[in-house]
Design an enzyme around this catalytic site. Sequence first.
Site, PDB file in Angstrom:
ATOM      1  CG  ASN A   7    -140.673 -82.076  14.268  1.00 15.09           C
ATOM      2  OD1 ASN A   7    -141.532 -82.593  13.534  1.00 15.09           O
ATOM      3  ND2 ASN A   7    -140.836 -80.899  14.834  1.00 15.09           N
ATOM      4  CE  LYS A  14    -137.706 -77.596  12.496  1.00 14.47           C
ATOM      5  NZ  LYS A  14    -138.832 -77.133  13.248  1.00 14.47           N
ATOM      6  NE  ARG A  91    -144.601 -81.576  16.797  1.00 14.19           N
ATOM      7  CZ  ARG A  91    -144.960 -80.658  15.923  1.00 14.19           C
ATOM      8  NH1 ARG A  91    -144.201 -80.383  14.893  1.00 14.19           N
ATOM      9  NH2 ARG A  91    -146.071 -79.987  16.080  1.00 14.19           N
ATOM     10  CG  HIS A 180    -148.710 -75.759  20.536  1.00 14.47           C
ATOM     11  ND1 HIS A 180    -149.509 -74.655  20.305  1.00 14.47           N
ATOM     12  CD2 HIS A 180    -147.861 -75.822  19.490  1.00 14.47           C
ATOM     13  CE1 HIS A 180    -149.156 -74.090  19.164  1.00 14.47           C
ATOM     14  NE2 HIS A 180    -148.160 -74.775  18.642  1.00 14.47           N
ATOM     15  CB  ILE A 209    -147.466 -66.719  22.394  1.00 13.38           C
ATOM     16  CG1 ILE A 209    -148.466 -66.791  23.570  1.00 13.38           C
ATOM     17  CG2 ILE A 209    -147.912 -65.723  21.343  1.00 13.38           C
ATOM     18  CD1 ILE A 209    -149.882 -67.152  23.200  1.00 13.38           C
ATOM     19  N   GLY A 210    -146.117 -68.866  19.754  1.00 11.61           N
ATOM     20  CA  GLY A 210    -145.048 -68.893  18.755  1.00 11.61           C
ATOM     21  C   GLY A 210    -145.666 -68.554  17.421  1.00 11.61           C
ATOM     22  N   GLY A 212    -147.281 -70.688  15.593  1.00 14.87           N
ATOM     23  CA  GLY A 212    -148.599 -71.208  15.966  1.00 14.87           C
ATOM     24  C   GLY A 212    -148.798 -70.852  17.431  1.00 14.87           C
ATOM     25  NE  ARG A 241    -151.569 -72.794  11.660  1.00 13.92           N
ATOM     26  CZ  ARG A 241    -150.843 -73.403  12.584  1.00 13.92           C
ATOM     27  NH1 ARG A 241    -151.269 -73.436  13.841  1.00 13.92           N
ATOM     28  NH2 ARG A 241    -149.723 -73.997  12.278  1.00 13.92           N
ATOM     29  CG  MET A 284    -144.605 -60.370  17.977  1.00 12.48           C
ATOM     30  SD  MET A 284    -146.060 -59.389  17.538  1.00 12.48           S
ATOM     31  CE  MET A 284    -147.368 -60.406  18.180  1.00 12.48           C
ATOM     32  CB  VAL A 332    -144.523 -64.412  20.349  1.00 12.28           C
ATOM     33  CG1 VAL A 332    -145.019 -63.022  20.697  1.00 12.28           C
ATOM     34  CG2 VAL A 332    -144.414 -64.578  18.845  1.00 12.28           C
ATOM     35  CD  GLU A 334    -139.337 -69.695  25.253  1.00 15.28           C
ATOM     36  OE1 GLU A 334    -138.136 -69.555  24.963  1.00 15.28           O
ATOM     37  OE2 GLU A 334    -139.957 -70.764  25.062  1.00 15.28           O
ATOM     38  CG  ASN A 335    -137.562 -64.574  22.533  1.00 17.28           C
ATOM     39  OD1 ASN A 335    -136.593 -64.582  23.289  1.00 17.28           O
ATOM     40  ND2 ASN A 335    -137.878 -65.598  21.763  1.00 17.28           N
ATOM     41  CD  GLU A 385    -142.967 -77.995  21.415  1.00 13.12           C
ATOM     42  OE1 GLU A 385    -144.021 -78.391  20.923  1.00 13.12           O
ATOM     43  OE2 GLU A 385    -142.354 -76.995  20.998  1.00 13.12           O
TER      44      GLU A 385
HETATM   45  P1  AMP Z   1    -141.796 -70.447  17.479  1.00 12.91           P
HETATM   46  O1  AMP Z   1    -142.911 -70.890  16.608  1.00 12.91           O
HETATM   47  O2  AMP Z   1    -141.970 -70.799  18.920  1.00 12.91           O
HETATM   48  O3  AMP Z   1    -140.432 -70.821  16.956  1.00 12.91           O
HETATM   49  O4  AMP Z   1    -141.819 -68.834  17.455  1.00 12.91           O
HETATM   50  C1  AMP Z   1    -141.592 -68.123  16.267  1.00 12.91           C
HETATM   51  C2  AMP Z   1    -142.057 -66.705  16.471  1.00 12.91           C
HETATM   52  O5  AMP Z   1    -141.338 -66.106  17.565  1.00 12.91           O
HETATM   53  C3  AMP Z   1    -141.810 -65.798  15.249  1.00 12.91           C
HETATM   54  O6  AMP Z   1    -143.020 -65.192  14.836  1.00 12.91           O
HETATM   55  C4  AMP Z   1    -140.861 -64.754  15.786  1.00 12.91           C
HETATM   56  O7  AMP Z   1    -141.140 -63.494  15.307  1.00 12.91           O
HETATM   57  C5  AMP Z   1    -141.147 -64.742  17.273  1.00 12.91           C
HETATM   58  N1  AMP Z   1    -140.040 -64.122  18.001  1.00 12.91           N
HETATM   59  C6  AMP Z   1    -138.797 -64.588  18.179  1.00 12.91           C
HETATM   60  N2  AMP Z   1    -138.061 -63.670  18.862  1.00 12.91           N
HETATM   61  C7  AMP Z   1    -138.878 -62.600  19.116  1.00 12.91           C
HETATM   62  C8  AMP Z   1    -138.729 -61.334  19.777  1.00 12.91           C
HETATM   63  N3  AMP Z   1    -137.585 -60.970  20.319  1.00 12.91           N
HETATM   64  N4  AMP Z   1    -139.791 -60.512  19.825  1.00 12.91           N
HETATM   65  C9  AMP Z   1    -140.963 -60.879  19.266  1.00 12.91           C
HETATM   66  N5  AMP Z   1    -141.170 -62.036  18.645  1.00 12.91           N
HETATM   67  C10 AMP Z   1    -140.140 -62.895  18.566  1.00 12.91           C
END
Ligand code: AMP
Length: 417
Positions: A7, A14, A91, A180, A209-210, A212, A241, A284, A332, A334-335, A385
Amino acid sequence: MNILVINAGSSSLKYQLYNMETEDVLAKGRVERIGMDSSILTHEVDNQPEVREVSEILDHTTAIKKVLDMLTHKKFGVLRNMSDIQAVGHRVVHGGESFSRSVLVDQAVKLEIRKLFDLAPLHNPAHMMGIAAVEANLPEVPQAVVFDTAFHQTMPPISYLYAIPTVLYSKHKIRRYGFHGTSHDYVSKKAADFLGRPLSELKLITCHIGNGASCAAILYGQSYDTSMGMTPLEGLMMGTRSGDLDPAIVPYTINKEDLTLNEVNSMLNKHSGLLAISGISSDMREVVDAMKEGNEKAKLAFEMYAYRIRKYIGSYVAAMDGVDAIVFTAGVGENSDALRKEVCQGLTFFGVQLSGERNAVRSSEPRRITSDDSKVSVLVVPTNEELLIARDTYNLVLEQHQTITEADSDEQSNEGE
Ligand code: AMP
């Protein structure tokens, strides 16, 4: 077969190396600060301490050379030599209307990706540098490209057209593409496996929900609509954004604040979203922590963020005339059980009954977070991905081998006649 997944960004790259027989990740890492004198290569192999090397890496070709040196390093490497890499998958963010699936790289594909530079000026040129860098280091190795937009090419015109003069579409291809796609594709297949039902019978809403973020309506296995548009700025509120807004805000802000178009563009992409509303962070975790300590702005940001996801889910239920399952994925999704709860508590009217206990479980496996009597299932499915890029690359290379073998045997039987 070993496949290297790349990527490439403008100043970073990466990588993950897969053994496709087992789908195990043999090694992964990243090169940061490409173009500077103190670039950093970080390399990880399971159960071994992370390796960090600082050196001058002025371009992507040198970056790939360093990665290959590391993968074949006597002490830290996992391969005997470079010929143990049988294919490379990249990618690529924007495939425009030219690519509705992954393809092997050839001159025509490279030309098409170049034509799309205008649509993704920050991403596609960097991906092309990655492709050229692999070509320079591994000239004989086949390369594949996997597009973020390809999965959404099944959207019908009612979803992908903007209600603006059609000449803008015919002349400049201004339309919704969605992003995505690799993730929405991967988690929708995983969700169908988990539910034990054919994807071709399911109405799914996938929420990536990350940092982006985007939602997709997946009707019988095909993308029907998605929240990101011509660029990844549209749709949900994200880390930095803005997501959806009245386009009239752009000229109004330019006039009122005496800003340039570039400054407003940068504001909407880099200084909006969670960061702007919370005034704390685009992360988050930090926003949730501040909310728990009673910070009112953090609470508003969190609630707005969830509310937008809920509105998109509602609109996609209407778009597909129903939904079987809603899937959360990415950092976000997943976590954060708090975020999932906030989104789902407004979805009870069409049959979502969240289970507090299941929602609190942490696992790297797909799981259901609704109660057994919930009419609609809500799932958490970790995305991957890179694995999908490796699988697409693997299948394309196998297809190519098969075609060559068939052509050879046809030739031999013709000669024998
Ligand atoms: P990604 O773009 O998929 O890598 O997601 C990144 C986002 O996931 C960041 O804004 C992190 O704050 C959020 N994130 C990771 N772990 C947690 C968690 N335990 N609770 C809330 N947000 C999380």
